[in-house]
Scaffold this motif. Structure first.
Motif, mmCIF file in Angstrom:
data_model
loop_
_atom_site.group_PDB
_atom_site.id
_atom_site.type_symbol
_atom_site.label_atom_id
_atom_site.label_comp_id
_atom_site.label_asym_id
_atom_site.label_seq_id
_atom_site.Cartn_x
_atom_site.Cartn_y
_atom_site.Cartn_z
ATOM 1 N N HIS A 23 0.875 -1.181 0.000
ATOM 2 C CA HIS A 23 0.000 0.000 0.000
ATOM 3 C C HIS A 23 0.908 1.225 0.000
ATOM 4 N N THR A 24 0.870 2.014 -1.079
ATOM 5 C CA THR A 24 1.813 3.122 -1.219
ATOM 6 C C THR A 24 1.164 4.464 -0.905
ATOM 7 N N HIS A 25 2.009 5.386 -0.426
ATOM 8 C CA HIS A 25 1.574 6.736 -0.081
ATOM 9 C C HIS A 25 2.609 7.724 -0.613
ATOM 10 N N LEU A 26 2.146 8.711 -1.340
ATOM 11 C CA LEU A 26 2.948 9.763 -1.973
ATOM 12 C C LEU A 26 3.527 9.261 -3.301
ATOM 13 N N ILE A 74 -1.590 -1.285 -3.914
ATOM 14 C CA ILE A 74 -2.619 -0.258 -3.755
ATOM 15 C C ILE A 74 -1.919 1.096 -3.790
ATOM 16 N N VAL A 75 -2.387 1.992 -4.634
ATOM 17 C CA VAL A 75 -1.858 3.359 -4.679
ATOM 18 C C VAL A 75 -2.871 4.275 -3.996
ATOM 19 N N HIS A 76 -2.417 4.962 -2.954
ATOM 20 C CA HIS A 76 -3.289 5.841 -2.173
ATOM 21 C C HIS A 76 -3.102 7.272 -2.648
ATOM 22 N N GLN A 77 -4.149 7.850 -3.222
ATOM 23 C CA GLN A 77 -4.103 9.228 -3.707
ATOM 24 C C GLN A 77 -4.685 10.126 -2.623
ATOM 25 N N HIS A 78 -3.805 10.828 -1.893
ATOM 26 C CA HIS A 78 -4.247 11.610 -0.740
ATOM 27 C C HIS A 78 -4.842 12.957 -1.125
ATOM 28 N N GLY A 79 -4.443 13.498 -2.265
ATOM 29 C CA GLY A 79 -4.952 14.800 -2.676
ATOM 30 C C GLY A 79 -4.973 14.914 -4.181
ATOM 31 N N PRO A 80 -5.553 15.994 -4.708
ATOM 32 C CA PRO A 80 -5.669 16.140 -6.164
ATOM 33 C C PRO A 80 -4.359 16.461 -6.854
ATOM 34 N N ARG A 117 -0.292 6.976 -15.830
ATOM 35 C CA ARG A 117 -1.165 6.263 -16.764
ATOM 36 C C ARG A 117 -0.516 4.967 -17.238
ATOM 37 N N LEU A 118 0.787 5.019 -17.516
ATOM 38 C CA LEU A 118 1.496 3.831 -17.982
ATOM 39 C C LEU A 118 1.513 2.734 -16.921
ATOM 40 N N LEU A 119 1.595 3.145 -15.646
ATOM 41 C CA LEU A 119 1.690 2.166 -14.563
ATOM 42 C C LEU A 119 0.332 1.730 -14.027
ATOM 43 N N SER A 120 -0.727 2.258 -14.600
ATOM 44 C CA SER A 120 -2.065 1.921 -14.113
ATOM 45 C C SER A 120 -2.346 0.424 -14.204
ATOM 46 N N SER A 121 -1.857 -0.213 -15.253
ATOM 47 C CA SER A 121 -2.110 -1.650 -15.420
ATOM 48 C C SER A 121 -1.365 -2.480 -14.380
ATOM 49 N N TRP A 122 -0.352 -1.894 -13.731
ATOM 50 C CA TRP A 122 0.390 -2.588 -12.674
ATOM 51 C C TRP A 122 -0.167 -2.248 -11.286
ATOM 52 N N THR A 123 -1.291 -1.565 -11.249
ATOM 53 C CA THR A 123 -1.902 -1.142 -9.990
ATOM 54 C C THR A 123 -3.153 -1.970 -9.741
ATOM 55 N N TYR A 124 -3.187 -2.661 -8.595
ATOM 56 C CA TYR A 124 -4.332 -3.527 -8.305
ATOM 57 C C TYR A 124 -5.552 -2.706 -7.905
ATOM 58 N N ARG A 125 -5.361 -1.731 -7.007
ATOM 59 C CA ARG A 125 -6.452 -0.856 -6.578
ATOM 60 C C ARG A 125 -5.904 0.544 -6.328
ATOM 61 N N TYR A 126 -6.795 1.522 -6.408
ATOM 62 C CA TYR A 126 -6.501 2.887 -5.994
ATOM 63 C C TYR A 126 -7.403 3.231 -4.813
ATOM 64 N N CYS A 183 -11.383 11.135 -1.260
ATOM 65 C CA CYS A 183 -12.693 11.771 -1.417
ATOM 66 C C CYS A 183 -13.180 11.573 -2.849
ATOM 67 N N GLU A 184 -14.437 11.896 -3.088
ATOM 68 C CA GLU A 184 -15.019 11.738 -4.418
ATOM 69 C C GLU A 184 -14.354 12.668 -5.427
ATOM 70 N N ALA A 185 -13.963 13.862 -4.982
ATOM 71 C CA ALA A 185 -13.325 14.816 -5.895
ATOM 72 C C ALA A 185 -11.998 14.274 -6.418
ATOM 73 N N VAL A 186 -11.212 13.661 -5.548
ATOM 74 C CA VAL A 186 -9.937 13.074 -5.972
ATOM 75 C C VAL A 186 -10.183 11.849 -6.849
ATOM 76 N N ALA A 187 -11.212 11.073 -6.537
ATOM 77 C CA ALA A 187 -11.557 9.919 -7.374
ATOM 78 C C ALA A 187 -11.890 10.365 -8.795
#
Length: 398
Positions: A119-122, A142-148, A161-170, A174-178
């Protein structure tokens, strides 16, 4: 003007001590389950993300998960606090951006003792983890997106974007960041889990006044907590304060936090001739005594995810004036728990301050509603429970 200069290695807005005092396990400690590694870029900055991790990690371990934190860059004031709470911390000694040996050190660590989940942060931690985990077939990431991160460069967006396929979950705070993950990084909505940040809830609104309370008697007190950096909007707040006529509303503003904008903000307050109406008190290990003795909380950020500073202010029973950006509208209900204003608009900010300053009944009503909202929707125990649900779901689906 009252100014407290920062001590070395205190770049953020508060220290870890108060957070650990407020952190309470949300369940009895269970037998340890699968290992989860949190990979974080650094713990040298005491900012919102780092404080959140320090508060959350002990709860995840108490829930029975064998959580380890791995930091790319050595050192930081939070590491000792984490270890004191029983959280193992591994430092990988990243020396500079050209230290490619970090790839092999992390790969060796995970080959010798592989986690079940990463589970990654930053940002940099997220990039490195996906590369190494994919290369070594280690574990789902898991990539944790803490802010926009509104200022993220096009290059960084392309890499994500290139690494998205290597990411199991994000995980989005908040909904805005999603929504940003969907539109900017082109992440499939099915891979995104929204888990709000939570905070330890203070038991009481009664606390002693800060030792160096700088506010003159009889002044309405505004407080702003946050890193002193351009995106936090303190310059905009100073401009708003200059627009307030002291003959109509007598306010005093306390800025809590440190950062590279301190000298610039001091100079700006002198230029605007409001230096006798503001104080910069530096990093505070416990912000609650300051919040309990304030009247209004103000945050004029250009962008936010879920602001821990806003959550703490609401938990302290303060009405909140915040900019209508990022996750702020998901926390602050306009007209109910506070007032939302457009970003980078000093006049709108001044009008909101004047509105609440003139109406103590409204301030009390909003403060109570805000405290109830945080207790119901933004507790750290609820956040920990959702983390545990996510980890369990991933292990079941593997």
């Amino acid at each position: 003007m009252h100014v407290v200069r920062p001590r070395k290695n205190t770049a953020g807005r508060r220290g870890p001590i108060a957070c650990s005092k407020l952190s309470n396990p949300y369940c009895e400690k269970k037998q340890m389950q699968k290992r989860v590694d949190w990979l974080v870029t650094e713990l040298n900055t005491v900012g919102g993300t780092e404080i959140f991790l320090t508060q959350m990690a002990p709860l995840i371990r108490y829930a029975g998960w064998d959580l380890h934190i791995i930091t790319l860059i050595n050192g930081g004031p939070l590491i000792a606090d984490l270890r004191h709470q029983g959280v193992p911390v591994i430092e990988l000694d990243l020396k500079n951006k050209f230290d490619f040996g970090i790839i092999f050190r992390l790969n060796k660590l995970w080959m010798q003792d592989p986690p079940a989940i990463i589970h990654t942060h930053l940002y940099h931690a997220g990039i490195l983890a996906r590369f190494v985990a994919h290369w070594g077939h280690v574990a789902p990431v898991i990539v944790h997106q803490h802010g926009p991160e509104s200022t993220r460069s096009n290059l960084r967006v392309c890499v994500d974007r290139l690494l998205s396929s290597w990411t199991y979950r994000y995980v989005s705070t908040c909904e805005a960041v999603a929504e940003i993950l969907k539109t900017r990084e082109k992440v499939s909505p099915t891979k995104i889990d929204v888990i709000y940040n939570g905070i330890p809830f203070p038991d009481s609104l009664v606390d002693s006044r800060p030792i160096e309370w700088p506010v003159p008697d009889g002044k309405l007190t505004l407080v702003c907590v946050g890193r002193l950096s351009p995106e936090k909007g303190q310059h905009c707040l100073l401009e708003a304060l200059e627009k307030l006529d002291p003959a109509i509303v007598s306010v005093y503003t306390v800025f809590i936090g440190t950062g590279d904008q301190l000298n610039s903000l001091i100079a700006e307050s002198i230029k605007l001739e409001i230096q006798d109406r503001v104080s910069f008190v530096g990093l505070q290990q416990n912000v609650y005594p300051w919040l309990f003795h304030a009247d209004i909380f103000v945050l004029a950020s250009d962008w936010e995810g879920i602001s821990l500073a806003i959550l703490e202010a609401m938990a302290a029973g303060l009405p909140v004036i915040a900019t209508d950006v990022g996750g702020n509208p998901e926390v602050v209900v306009d007209g109910e728990t506070g007032v939302l204003v457009p970003p980078r608009n000093p006049q709108a900010l001044a009008d909101a301050i004047l509105q609440l300053a003139a109406n103590p009944t409204e301030r009390q009503r909003m403060g109570l509603a805000g405290r109830q909202r945080v207790e119901k929707y933004f507790s750290i125990q609820e956040t920990a429970r959702k983390f545990e649900e996510l980890y369990t779901q991933i292990l079941i689906n593997l």
